[in-house]
Design an enzyme around this catalytic site. Structure first.
Site, PDB file in Angstrom:
ATOM      1  CB  CYS A 256      -0.868  -0.009   1.246  1.00  0.00           C
ATOM      2  SG  CYS A 256      -2.178  -1.232   1.202  1.00  0.00           S
ATOM      3  CB  ALA A 258       0.168   6.223  -2.799  1.00  0.00           C
ATOM      4  N   PRO A 259       1.741   7.745  -0.349  1.00  0.00           N
ATOM      5  CG  PRO A 259       2.282   9.763   0.713  1.00  0.00           C
ATOM      6  CD  PRO A 259       1.532   8.480   0.917  1.00  0.00           C
ATOM      7  N   GLY A 260       4.394   7.058  -0.790  1.00  0.00           N
ATOM      8  CA  GLY A 260       5.736   6.541  -1.066  1.00  0.00           C
ATOM      9  C   GLY A 260       6.767   6.830  -0.003  1.00  0.00           C
ATOM     10  N   GLY A 261       6.319   7.298   1.170  1.00  0.00           N
ATOM     11  CA  GLY A 261       7.267   7.576   2.250  1.00  0.00           C
ATOM     12  C   GLY A 261       8.089   6.337   2.593  1.00  0.00           C
ATOM     13  CE  LYS A 262       5.143   3.571   7.112  1.00  0.00           C
ATOM     14  NZ  LYS A 262       4.180   4.604   6.629  1.00  0.00           N
ATOM     15  CG  ASP A 305      -7.997  -4.620  -4.354  1.00  0.00           C
ATOM     16  OD1 ASP A 305      -7.428  -4.835  -3.268  1.00  0.00           O
ATOM     17  OD2 ASP A 305      -9.232  -4.532  -4.479  1.00  0.00           O
ATOM     18  CG  ASP A 324       1.875   2.034   5.964  1.00  0.00           C
ATOM     19  OD1 ASP A 324       1.379   1.940   7.106  1.00  0.00           O
ATOM     20  OD2 ASP A 324       2.284   3.120   5.495  1.00  0.00           O
ATOM     21  CB  CYS A 377      -0.873   5.833  11.040  1.00  0.00           C
ATOM     22  SG  CYS A 377      -2.139   6.186   9.820  1.00  0.00           S
TER      23      CYS A 377
HETATM   24  C1  LIG Z   1      -1.548   4.351   5.020  1.00  0.00           C
HETATM   25  S1  LIG Z   1      -1.514   4.713   3.345  1.00  0.00           S
HETATM   26  C2  LIG Z   1       0.087   4.171   2.884  1.00  0.00           C
HETATM   27  C3  LIG Z   1       1.196   5.154   3.188  1.00  0.00           C
HETATM   28  C4  LIG Z   1       2.504   4.776   2.534  1.00  0.00           C
HETATM   29  N1  LIG Z   1       2.898   3.427   2.844  1.00  0.00           N
HETATM   30  C5  LIG Z   1       3.637   5.710   2.924  1.00  0.00           C
HETATM   31  O1  LIG Z   1       4.435   5.390   3.804  1.00  0.00           O
HETATM   32  O2  LIG Z   1       3.743   6.779   2.324  1.00  0.00           O
HETATM   33  C6  LIG Z   1      -2.517   3.454   2.675  1.00  0.00           C
HETATM   34  C7  LIG Z   1      -2.547   3.425   1.160  1.00  0.00           C
HETATM   35  O3  LIG Z   1      -3.215   2.216   0.786  1.00  0.00           O
HETATM   36  C8  LIG Z   1      -3.936   2.453  -0.396  1.00  0.00           C
HETATM   37  N2  LIG Z   1      -4.934   1.352  -0.507  1.00  0.00           N
HETATM   38  C9  LIG Z   1      -6.160   1.288   0.061  1.00  0.00           C
HETATM   39  N3  LIG Z   1      -6.748   0.119  -0.249  1.00  0.00           N
HETATM   40  C10 LIG Z   1      -5.882  -0.551  -1.021  1.00  0.00           C
HETATM   41  C11 LIG Z   1      -5.914  -1.834  -1.667  1.00  0.00           C
HETATM   42  N4  LIG Z   1      -6.976  -2.625  -1.559  1.00  0.00           N
HETATM   43  N5  LIG Z   1      -4.840  -2.229  -2.382  1.00  0.00           N
HETATM   44  C12 LIG Z   1      -3.750  -1.418  -2.497  1.00  0.00           C
HETATM   45  N6  LIG Z   1      -3.665  -0.203  -1.929  1.00  0.00           N
HETATM   46  C13 LIG Z   1      -4.718   0.215  -1.194  1.00  0.00           C
HETATM   47  C14 LIG Z   1      -4.506   3.831  -0.187  1.00  0.00           C
HETATM   48  O4  LIG Z   1      -4.859   4.425  -1.428  1.00  0.00           O
HETATM   49  C15 LIG Z   1      -3.340   4.548   0.494  1.00  0.00           C
HETATM   50  O5  LIG Z   1      -2.535   5.182  -0.463  1.00  0.00           O
END
Ligand SMILES: C[S@@+](CC[C@H](N)C(=O)[O-])C[C@H]1O[C@@H](n2cnc3c(N)ncnc32)[C@H](O)[C@@H]1O
Length: 437
Positions: A256, A258-262, A305, A324, A377
């Site tokens: 998961c 975006a935005p790509g921090g990890k 997904d 995440d 989080c």
């Molecule tokens: C908590 S954020 C991730 C933050 C990211 N790891 C970072 O450190 O920048 C969760 C992300 O999961 C994505 N997301 C939600 N449901 C999802 C799914 N079923 N499959 C993949 N990504 C999903 C959301 O769009 C969101 O960008």
């Protein structure tokens, strides 16, 4: 020509985020569409008003209600939000009180509410004779620290000893925390580089790559930011990636992303690894691409997904997966304060169901001997250790072997950090090891 007035713009943005009726827009999206039209020098005030009113919304509303002889009608929402902005400025900013009291009646005229100028002036003048500490005295914690009742009750149930500190931390502006790029800097070098630019920072205690800035500032003022030497990332958010272990040249999925921090942090930690970044929202995947470009790092970006690997997985197992997961964001309310007014208690059950489905769907993609790091989080046990325990109960080939980064851990399974005033965000992570056959 002068740009839009930041105070008026703040009221218009807050009208979208905290409407009188119906669902509010996300603060992040509303800010993104508004900030472009503002002059650089006005952006700080605008952001402070939007975040501050969302953080202390319930407290400010409570005080305002007590001052009114008659309730304000829904159509007077701009006036209500203008007063809340003024109260925030008087009680939570360093701006001169007389300048604040004088500014808001004029904004009411600009908002086509000239009838409200006297009211706004009178309420704000009265507010100059008190402060947030006096207003909070004797109030129920959920009002004093601006939490919805359902969340306050849940925190009391989950963390009876820490709930009030968590509430206080969640209503307080967070520190700005950086991660430095370990490929190119060490801690002493990073601190010296900031110091040379006149930026005072202190190292974090949990993540060796974290630096807390004495004062927040626009990222463009950070030396080497455009070249990826520094990234903005909370200290707690830096910890899940440190749980990952892969052999040289291993394969890692950031599920998961975006935005790509990890994603960026994984690339800094494992420069030789094959990194795949998955994200359901294709638009947000662009943010990951920009981040990786800034860090001069590479990853394969996939829109897909995480609960449907059959749609995007090439069948090659991963040595490690970072999940995440999407969550309530209850650990980062000070950074995402609109979440507390947009979420409902019933969302938490749904989120926990999705989180459990995600771990289950990704589990077969890990090679035996590898591990999945589950992170959120959230500061709610239902989304965190309860998800992990439910997963472990159904998967005899999984065991939990998280390394605790320090003594502060509120969970029995995995690591739960709770939000700290002046310190880290609330975060949860657990490493799930896939046993060899
Ligand atoms: C908590 S954020 C991730 C933050 C990211 N790891 C970072 O450190 O920048 C969760 C992300 O999961 C994505 N997301 C939600 N449901 C999802 C799914 N079923 N499959 C993949 N990504 C999903 C959301 O769009 C969101 O960008």
């Amino acid at each position: 020509m002068a740009g839009p007035d930041p105070r008026r713009q703040a009221v218009e943005t807050l009208l979208e985020v905290l409407p009188a009726r119906g669902e509010g827009a996300s603060l992040r999206l509303a800010l993104a569409s508004a900030t472009g039209s503002l002059e650089d020098r006005d952006r700080g005030l605008f952001m402070d008003l939007c975040f501050g009113v969302c953080r202390n919304f319930r407290l400010l509303e409570h005080w305002l209600e007590a001052q009114l002889d008659r309730p304000l009608r829904n159509k007077a929402r701009p006036v209500r939000l203008a007063i809340l902005c003024g109260l925030h400025e008087l009680w939570f900013s360093e701006r001169a009180p007389h300048a604040v009291v004088n500014a808001w009646p004029d904004i009411c005229r600009k908002l086509q509410c000239p009838w409200a100028t006297g009211l706004v002036n009178a309420v704000l003048r009265k507010a100059t004779s008190t402060d947030a500490t006096a207003v909070r005295a004797g109030l129920a914690p959920a009002v004093a620290w601006s939490l919805p009742d359902w969340l306050w009750k849940q925190w009391q149930q989950d963390w009876p000893e820490q709930a009030e500190d968590m509430a206080r931390a969640s209503a307080t502006a967070p520190p700005m925390t950086l991660r430095f790029d370990r490929r190119r800097l060490d801690r002493a070098g990073a601190l010296a580089m900031l110091e040379e630019a006149g930026i005072h920072a202190t190292p974090g205690r949990l993540s060796p790559w974290s630096l807390y800035l004495e004062k927040s500032l626009p990222v463009q003022q950070l030396p080497g930011f455009a070249d990826g030497l520094f990234s903005v990332q909370d200290e707690a958010a830096q910890l899940p990636v440190e749980q990952i272990e892969v052999p040289a040249g291993g394969r890692i999925l950031d599920a998961c992303a975006a935005p790509g921090g990890k994603t960026g942090q994984i690339a800094e930690r494992f420069p030789g690894a094959e990194l795949v970044a998955l994200e359901r929202d294709a638009g947000r995947l662009e943010r990951v691409r920009e981040n990786m470009e800034r860090l001069d790092a590479e990853a394969t970006l996939l829109a897909g997904d995480a609960t449907r690997p059959e749609q995007w997985w090439d069948g090659e197992p991963f040595d490690a997966i970072l999940l995440d997961a999407p969550c309530s964001a209850t650990g980062i309310l000070r950074r995402q304060p609109d979440s507390k007014w947009h979420r409902r208690a019933s969302d938490i059950r749904e989120l926990a169901g999705l989180q459990l489905r995600m771990v289950g769907a990704l589990w077969p993609l890990i090679r035996p001997g590898g591990a999945l790091v589950y992170a959120t989080c959230s500061a709610l046990a239902q989304e965190n250790e309860q998800v992990v325990r439910a997963f472990l109960g159904d998967h005899p080939d999984a065991s939990e072997d998280t390394h605790a980064p320090g003594p502060a851990n509120a969970a029995r399974t995995g690591v739960q950090l709770l939000p700290q005033t002046g310190g880290q965000d609330g975060f949860y992570f657990a490493r799930l090891h896939r046993k060899r056959n």
